[in-house]
Design an enzyme around this catalytic site. Structure first.
Site, PDB file in Angstrom:
ATOM      1  N   SER A   1      -6.522  -8.024   9.289  1.00  0.00           N
ATOM      2  CA  SER A   1      -8.104  -8.150   9.545  1.00  0.00           C
ATOM      3  C   SER A   1      -8.325  -8.932   8.131  1.00  0.00           C
ATOM      4  CB  SER A   1      -8.811  -6.859   9.567  1.00  0.00           C
ATOM      5  OG  SER A   1      -8.716  -6.237   8.355  1.00  0.00           O
TER       6      SER A   1
ATOM      7  N   HIS B   1       0.683  -1.192   0.030  1.00  0.00           N
ATOM      8  CA  HIS B   1       0.095  -0.065  -0.038  1.00  0.00           C
ATOM      9  C   HIS B   1       0.950   1.422  -0.050  1.00  0.00           C
ATOM     10  CE1 HIS B   1      -3.579  -2.429   1.723  1.00  0.00           C
ATOM     11  NE2 HIS B   1      -3.509  -2.641   0.362  1.00  0.00           N
TER      12      HIS B   1
HETATM   13  P1  NAD Z   1      -6.583  -3.514  10.127  1.00  0.00           P
HETATM   14  O1  NAD Z   1      -6.599  -2.168  10.839  1.00  0.00           O
HETATM   15  O2  NAD Z   1      -7.839  -3.756   8.924  1.00  0.00           O
HETATM   16  O3  NAD Z   1      -6.746  -4.765  10.920  1.00  0.00           O
HETATM   17  C1  NAD Z   1      -5.766  -5.244  11.928  1.00  0.00           C
HETATM   18  C2  NAD Z   1      -5.943  -6.426  12.747  1.00  0.00           C
HETATM   19  O4  NAD Z   1      -4.828  -6.337  13.614  1.00  0.00           O
HETATM   20  C3  NAD Z   1      -7.174  -6.430  13.472  1.00  0.00           C
HETATM   21  O5  NAD Z   1      -7.589  -7.723  12.876  1.00  0.00           O
HETATM   22  C4  NAD Z   1      -6.664  -6.693  15.174  1.00  0.00           C
HETATM   23  O6  NAD Z   1      -7.494  -7.861  15.700  1.00  0.00           O
HETATM   24  C5  NAD Z   1      -5.419  -7.133  14.753  1.00  0.00           C
HETATM   25  N1  NAD Z   1      -4.327  -6.412  15.743  1.00  0.00           N
HETATM   26  C6  NAD Z   1      -4.628  -5.252  16.623  1.00  0.00           C
HETATM   27  N2  NAD Z   1      -3.691  -5.246  17.614  1.00  0.00           N
HETATM   28  C7  NAD Z   1      -2.796  -6.209  17.360  1.00  0.00           C
HETATM   29  C8  NAD Z   1      -1.584  -6.858  18.017  1.00  0.00           C
HETATM   30  N3  NAD Z   1      -1.254  -6.067  18.701  1.00  0.00           N
HETATM   31  N4  NAD Z   1      -0.880  -8.052  17.568  1.00  0.00           N
HETATM   32  C9  NAD Z   1      -1.776  -8.809  16.564  1.00  0.00           C
HETATM   33  N5  NAD Z   1      -2.886  -8.298  16.051  1.00  0.00           N
HETATM   34  C10 NAD Z   1      -3.504  -7.077  16.240  1.00  0.00           C
HETATM   35  O7  NAD Z   1      -5.269  -3.885   9.401  1.00  0.00           O
HETATM   36  P2  NAD Z   1      -5.121  -4.049   7.888  1.00  0.00           P
HETATM   37  O8  NAD Z   1      -5.657  -5.844   7.694  1.00  0.00           O
HETATM   38  O9  NAD Z   1      -3.559  -4.198   7.795  1.00  0.00           O
HETATM   39  O10 NAD Z   1      -5.907  -3.511   6.783  1.00  0.00           O
HETATM   40  C11 NAD Z   1      -5.905  -2.001   7.202  1.00  0.00           C
HETATM   41  C12 NAD Z   1      -5.246  -1.045   6.009  1.00  0.00           C
HETATM   42  O11 NAD Z   1      -5.035  -0.095   6.761  1.00  0.00           O
HETATM   43  C13 NAD Z   1      -3.980  -1.504   5.331  1.00  0.00           C
HETATM   44  O12 NAD Z   1      -4.071  -1.348   4.065  1.00  0.00           O
HETATM   45  C14 NAD Z   1      -2.894  -0.482   5.778  1.00  0.00           C
HETATM   46  O13 NAD Z   1      -2.534   0.324   4.787  1.00  0.00           O
HETATM   47  C15 NAD Z   1      -3.523   0.608   6.692  1.00  0.00           C
HETATM   48  N6  NAD Z   1      -3.268   0.815   7.997  1.00  0.00           N
HETATM   49  C16 NAD Z   1      -1.581   1.074   8.024  1.00  0.00           C
HETATM   50  C17 NAD Z   1      -1.238   1.394   9.298  1.00  0.00           C
HETATM   51  C18 NAD Z   1       0.371   1.173   9.608  1.00  0.00           C
HETATM   52  O14 NAD Z   1       1.083   1.318   8.482  1.00  0.00           O
HETATM   53  N7  NAD Z   1       0.609   0.862  10.692  1.00  0.00           N
HETATM   54  C19 NAD Z   1      -2.098   1.510  10.496  1.00  0.00           C
HETATM   55  C20 NAD Z   1      -3.519   1.595  10.007  1.00  0.00           C
HETATM   56  C21 NAD Z   1      -3.901   1.363   8.819  1.00  0.00           C
END
Ligand code: NAD
Ligand code: ZN
Length: 247
Positions: free
Chosen positions: A192, A119
């Site tokens: 997720s 992404h």
């Molecule tokens: P998502 O936000 O849809 O899902 C996050 C998942 O992580 C959830 O299922 C949750 O249960 C799990 N989770 C939360 N805390 C956790 C932990 N400590 N250990 C293990 N699992 C944990 O995330 P996604 O599937 O990556 O999709 C979201 C989109 O959002 C991506 O495309 C990404 O580009 C973007 N995003 C990126 C960031 C980042 O760069 N850090 C942050 C937020 C969103």
């Protein structure tokens, strides 16, 4: 922690030299970056259509930048032991690539070498009108201050990330599918699995005979297809897995 499942996961990893990991926002939660979905996710407070879609950005780039401050005060965020364990597994020759949906650059900061950013990344920002490039921190300052490009006065400074409504970078996507098809163990960590086409990758790996391991805090759609499920926090589970794999 489910110790029996942890042993089964370590056992799968011991039998291979070709593992690949797919990571999502969950792996960075313990570095202080909130995820989008699940408990405490940003979509509880923000409307994705407004702040993270191309259409929303065209309408009001300022709303994206305000949201971005919340998401990424974290440019100061540091990798956590989960990111570090993955870098270590790569250094020891087990992990061949990290495919990530994250845009925070924390895998690279932790020392991972082969990272496919599906992404995009926040590192690079450019002006949609004149093409001028900025670093993330420069752009944050400019948007908080004048709110427009210093050369052409356009308000459309856009980071090199994939918004909803945009296609994924084709070369990175192809490379990620290749990695999924050619590994023996495919790990999914902190995702997720609701965002396509990335959500297809575990099935692609499985179809070619790979074993699959899921490390996630909450339940995810299709998790019953995984060979091993480790429910909990990436920061705790990954270092334990590394330890068992080494022992
Ligand atoms: P998502 O936000 O849809 O899902 C996050 C998942 O992580 C959830 O299922 C949750 O249960 C799990 N989770 C939360 N805390 C956790 C932990 N400590 N250990 C293990 N699992 C944990 O995330 P996604 O599937 O990556 O999709 C979201 C989109 O959002 C991506 O495309 C990404 O580009 C973007 N995003 C990126 C960031 C980042 O760069 N850090 C942050 C937020 C969103
Ligand atoms: Zn410009």
């Amino acid at each position: 922690m489910d110790t029996e499942a942890l042993y089964r996961a370590a056992h799968l990893l011991k039998k291979t030299q070709h593992a690949v990991a797919l990571t999502g926002a969950g792996v960075s939660v313990e570095s202080g970056i909130p995820p989008f979905r699940g408990r405490g996710g940003l979509w509880e407070r923000y409307d994705p259509e407004k702040v993270a879609s191309l259409r929303g950005f065209r309408r009001d780039p300022g709303a994206f930048w305000e949201f971005a401050q919340t998401l990424m005060g974290p440019m100061e965020a540091q990798p956590n032991p989960g990111h570090e364990a993955l870098a270590c597994l790569e250094e020891r020759g087990l992990l061949q690539a990290v495919l990530t949906q994250n845009i925070d650059g924390l895998h690279q900061k932790a020392g991972s070498q082969k990272v496919l950013e599906l992404h995009g990344s926040l590192e690079q920002v450019y002006c949609l009108h004149c093409g001028l490039e900025f670093s993330w921190s420069e752009a944050l300052k400019i948007m908080a201050d004048k709110g427009q490009c210093q050369d052409c006065a356009s308000p459309y400074l856009k980071p090199d990330i994939v918004f909803f409504g945009e296609a994924l970078p084709e070369d990175v996507l192809q490379a990620a599918f290749w990695e999924a098809r050619n590994c023996e163990v495919f790990l999914v960590i902190g995702s997720s699995l609701e965002v396509y086409p990335v959500a297809q990758l575990p099935a692609v790996a499985r179809d070619e005979g790979a074993k699959t391991i899921l490390i996630n805090r909450d339940r995810v759609f299709g998790e019953r297809e995984f060979d091993v499920i480790l429910r909990g926090n990436a920061k705790t589970i990954l270092p334990r897995l590394l330890e068992l794999w080494e022992s």
